[in-house]
Write an enzyme that holds these catalytic residues in place. Structure first.
Site, mmCIF file in Angstrom:
data_model
loop_
_atom_site.group_PDB
_atom_site.id
_atom_site.type_symbol
_atom_site.label_atom_id
_atom_site.label_comp_id
_atom_site.label_asym_id
_atom_site.label_seq_id
_atom_site.Cartn_x
_atom_site.Cartn_y
_atom_site.Cartn_z
ATOM 1 N N LYS A 236 2.112 5.597 -13.552
ATOM 2 C CA LYS A 236 1.713 6.121 -12.247
ATOM 3 C C LYS A 236 0.547 7.062 -12.474
ATOM 4 O O LYS A 236 0.422 7.663 -13.538
ATOM 5 C CB LYS A 236 2.882 6.888 -11.603
ATOM 6 N N ASP B 275 -1.190 3.547 -3.593
ATOM 7 C CA ASP B 275 0.057 4.240 -3.233
ATOM 8 C C ASP B 275 -0.333 5.156 -2.073
ATOM 9 O O ASP B 275 -1.338 4.873 -1.382
ATOM 10 C CB ASP B 275 0.613 5.034 -4.433
HETATM 11 P P1 NDP Z 1 0.365 5.553 2.949
HETATM 12 O O1 NDP Z 1 -0.536 6.622 2.479
HETATM 13 O O2 NDP Z 1 -0.204 4.289 3.457
HETATM 14 O O3 NDP Z 1 1.337 6.146 4.078
HETATM 15 C C1 NDP Z 1 2.153 7.237 3.833
HETATM 16 C C2 NDP Z 1 2.856 7.608 5.121
HETATM 17 O O4 NDP Z 1 3.817 8.612 4.846
HETATM 18 C C3 NDP Z 1 1.912 8.176 6.158
HETATM 19 O O5 NDP Z 1 2.385 7.900 7.445
HETATM 20 C C4 NDP Z 1 2.011 9.688 5.858
HETATM 21 O O6 NDP Z 1 1.674 10.518 6.956
HETATM 22 C C5 NDP Z 1 3.478 9.817 5.546
HETATM 23 N N1 NDP Z 1 3.689 10.970 4.669
HETATM 24 C C6 NDP Z 1 3.088 11.216 3.480
HETATM 25 N N2 NDP Z 1 3.520 12.390 2.977
HETATM 26 C C7 NDP Z 1 4.398 12.869 3.870
HETATM 27 C C8 NDP Z 1 5.178 14.040 3.931
HETATM 28 N N3 NDP Z 1 5.141 14.964 2.947
HETATM 29 N N4 NDP Z 1 6.001 14.210 5.003
HETATM 30 C C9 NDP Z 1 6.047 13.308 6.001
HETATM 31 N N5 NDP Z 1 5.309 12.178 6.006
HETATM 32 C C10 NDP Z 1 4.509 11.968 4.952
HETATM 33 O O7 NDP Z 1 1.381 5.281 1.734
HETATM 34 P P2 NDP Z 1 2.277 4.004 1.472
HETATM 35 O O8 NDP Z 1 2.784 3.478 2.754
HETATM 36 O O9 NDP Z 1 1.558 3.134 0.545
HETATM 37 O O10 NDP Z 1 3.482 4.651 0.644
HETATM 38 C C11 NDP Z 1 4.645 5.185 1.276
HETATM 39 C C12 NDP Z 1 5.752 5.306 0.265
HETATM 40 O O11 NDP Z 1 6.046 4.005 -0.285
HETATM 41 C C13 NDP Z 1 5.467 6.184 -0.946
HETATM 42 O O12 NDP Z 1 6.652 6.793 -1.386
HETATM 43 C C14 NDP Z 1 5.002 5.191 -1.999
HETATM 44 O O13 NDP Z 1 5.173 5.675 -3.304
HETATM 45 C C15 NDP Z 1 5.946 4.045 -1.704
HETATM 46 N N6 NDP Z 1 5.506 2.744 -2.197
HETATM 47 C C16 NDP Z 1 4.327 2.205 -1.802
HETATM 48 C C17 NDP Z 1 3.949 0.949 -2.243
HETATM 49 C C18 NDP Z 1 2.715 0.254 -1.756
HETATM 50 O O14 NDP Z 1 2.545 -0.928 -2.086
HETATM 51 N N7 NDP Z 1 1.870 0.888 -0.968
HETATM 52 C C19 NDP Z 1 4.775 0.219 -3.225
HETATM 53 C C20 NDP Z 1 6.037 0.857 -3.513
HETATM 54 C C21 NDP Z 1 6.346 2.083 -3.034
HETATM 55 P P3 NDP Z 1 0.248 11.300 6.967
HETATM 56 O O15 NDP Z 1 -0.747 10.268 7.318
HETATM 57 O O16 NDP Z 1 0.430 12.346 7.979
HETATM 58 O O17 NDP Z 1 0.079 11.856 5.575
#
Ligand code: NDP
Length: 449
Positions: A126, A166
């Site tokens: 990571k 991510d």
């Molecule tokens: P994105 O950046 O596309 O989206 C993240 C989302 O989560 C946004 O809506 C963001 O809101 C919200 N968010 C982030 N931090 C916080 C917080 N502290 N409190 C509340 N909301 C929060 O990320 P992904 O969708 O890619 O990833 C989401 C999760 O999935 C993560 O845990 C990631 O590690 C996991 N993941 C992702 C993969 C992928 O292929 N993308 C694969 C496997 C796991 P805001 O815009 O306000 O920050």
């Protein structure tokens, strides 16, 4: 906990007392793989636990970049190359202000077991930075990504380490990083990053894969209790990549999606998010880069709750798809009181240990992210396969492979939990199934590998 396993955990806490997310992730794994450690003495004899909790390599560096006023800013970059026993390191980059070494280590550790579960030959890693792309101009993001990869390029490569996206790293960021990598190395067409746009070597269905995969996994869990997705109500947190495509697949399969959120709050749409509203969310989040609150301003009958998570809304299914520790013990209790049937982690470690315990004790179907969100990295693996072949598959071909992989991960977790005497415990099943393959590969490759 068994004395030996406990001593490993205590050693982790003593060595790095401030890395609380890392402690949480290692505790969850160690506590649940204990029966395998006791059953097979070879793991203790070969010091597998002592080795597996320690990253093979950590790179940390400064990332200077220019903001829109022309001022130089400095962030910190990381790559934690955790374990390469079963294949080249693989795992995303996260750009978010909460990124620190402990968060990188927890994610890299989790990734090792997740990648093993996919059955593809990928090690765990990571990386990322405490840089926050939110509110930055495209030029600022490009400046940051260029600087980041100017150092990172030395540590990655198709046979060494293949990063992806991510939180905070989507198609735009991957594009800037890939472009810089290509200019520095004069290498094109090889698979050094996944999550690329299909026009320059990305896989169709990679964008959808994590969210779709989480719903496929949930569907398999539901089947074990004679339930189906169709007709169920669902809560989703987040509105980023994973949340968007979990929502899309749920809508396709006939569920009613009631909520989505971002770090400012959540929207509750009692009528459900339909295709048209879903297209609006994609435009709002991926193009306009706006806030989820604007959804409630656009559609009538929708409420917006600032600074809250959606777990108080009554629903059959919950998909935490935002970030770590966003669903706590008290939230789990509310979900249980409201009759939730299944909680499927889309994010990495969104449920804290107390929440997991509460859900499991109440008989709620619960899947850990390392199993249910593995569809993203699995499809990244399929992107590597296509790049190596200098070929590409259709959307449906990739989606079908993804579906097959998720069904297999479910089966592995389900069967393993049964073998180790805890039927229905997907945390134990996924952790042991992921661990055994990596541990056996480490033993086969000797002490120094
Ligand atoms: P994105 O950046 O596309 O989206 C993240 C989302 O989560 C946004 O809506 C963001 O809101 C919200 N968010 C982030 N931090 C916080 C917080 N502290 N409190 C509340 N909301 C929060 O990320 P992904 O969708 O890619 O990833 C989401 C999760 O999935 C993560 O845990 C990631 O590690 C996991 N993941 C992702 C993969 C992928 O292929 N993308 C694969 C496997 C796991 P805001 O815009 O306000 O920050």
């Amino acid at each position: 906990m068994d004395k030996y396993v406990e001593s490993i955990y205590n050693g982790i806490v003593e060595k790095d007392p401030l890395q609380k997310e890392f402690h949480q992730a290692t505790y969850e794994v160690l506590a649940t793989i204990e029966p395998a450690i006791i059953k097979f003495p070879k793991y203790k004899e070969n010091a597998i636990l002592e080795r597996i909790v320690e990253p093979e390599r950590i790179v940390q560096f400064r990332v200077p970049w220019k903001d829109k006023e022309g001022k130089i800013q400095v962030n910190r970059g990381y790559r934690v190359q955790y374990n390469s026993a079963i294949g080249p390191y693989k795992g995303g980059f996260r750009f978010h202000p909460t990124v620190n070494l402990g968060v990188m280590k927890f994610l890299g550790f989790e990734q090792t077991f997740k990648n093993s579960l996919t059955s593809l030959p990928m090690g765990g890693a990571k990386g990322g930075s405490d840089f926050d792309p939110k509110g930055k101009t495209d030029d600022e993001v490009e400046s940051f990504c260029t600087s980041f990869i100017l150092e990172m390029y030395k540590h990655i490569g198709q046979f060494l380490d293949v990063p992806a996206g991510d939180i905070g790293v989507g198609a735009r960021e991957i594009g800037y990083m890939y472009g810089t990598y290509r200019k520095i190395t004069d290498i094109h067409g090889t698979c050094v990053l996944t999550g690329k746009a299909p026009v320059y070597g990305g896989s169709l269905a990679r964008t959808e894969a994590t969210g779709f995969g989480a719903v496929y996994f949930s569907e398999e869990m539901l089947k074990t209790k004679n339930h189906a997705i169709k007709g169920k109500t669902a809560l989703i947190s987040g509105s980023g990549n994973v949340a968007q495509f979990a929502a899309k697949k749920l809508i396709q399969l006939g569920a009613k999606v009631l909520t989505m959120s971002d770090s400012d709050g959540y929207i509750y749409d009692p009528a459900g998010i339909d295709d048209e509203k879903h297209a609006y969310i994609l435009q709002l989040k991926n193009v306009k880069r706006g806030r989820i609150k604007e959804y409630a301003e656009k559609y009538s009958g929708v409420t917006y709750e600032a600074k809250k998570t959606p777990w108080g809304v009554k629903a059959d299914l919950a998909f935490p798809c935002a970030t770590q520790n966003e669903l706590l013990g008290k939230d789990a209790k509310t979900l249980v009181d409201n009759g939730v049937i299944a909680v499927t982690e889309g994010a990495n470690m969104p449920c804290d240990l107390e929440a997991i315990k509460t859900l499991q004790e109440a008989g709620v179907l619960f899947s850990p992210g390392k199993a249910s969100n593995a569809g993203g990295v699995a499809t990244s693996g399929l992107e590597m396969v296509q790049n190596s072949q200098r070929y590409f598959w259709s959307f449906d071909e990739v989606d079908e492979k993804l579906h097959g992989i998720m069904v297999n991960i479910h089966k592995a977790a389900y069967e393993t939990a049964k073998i180790f005497g805890k039927p229905g415990n997907y945390v134990m099943g996924a952790n042991i199934a992921g661990f055994l393959k990596v541990a056996d590969a480490m033993i086969a490759q000797g002490t120094y590998a």
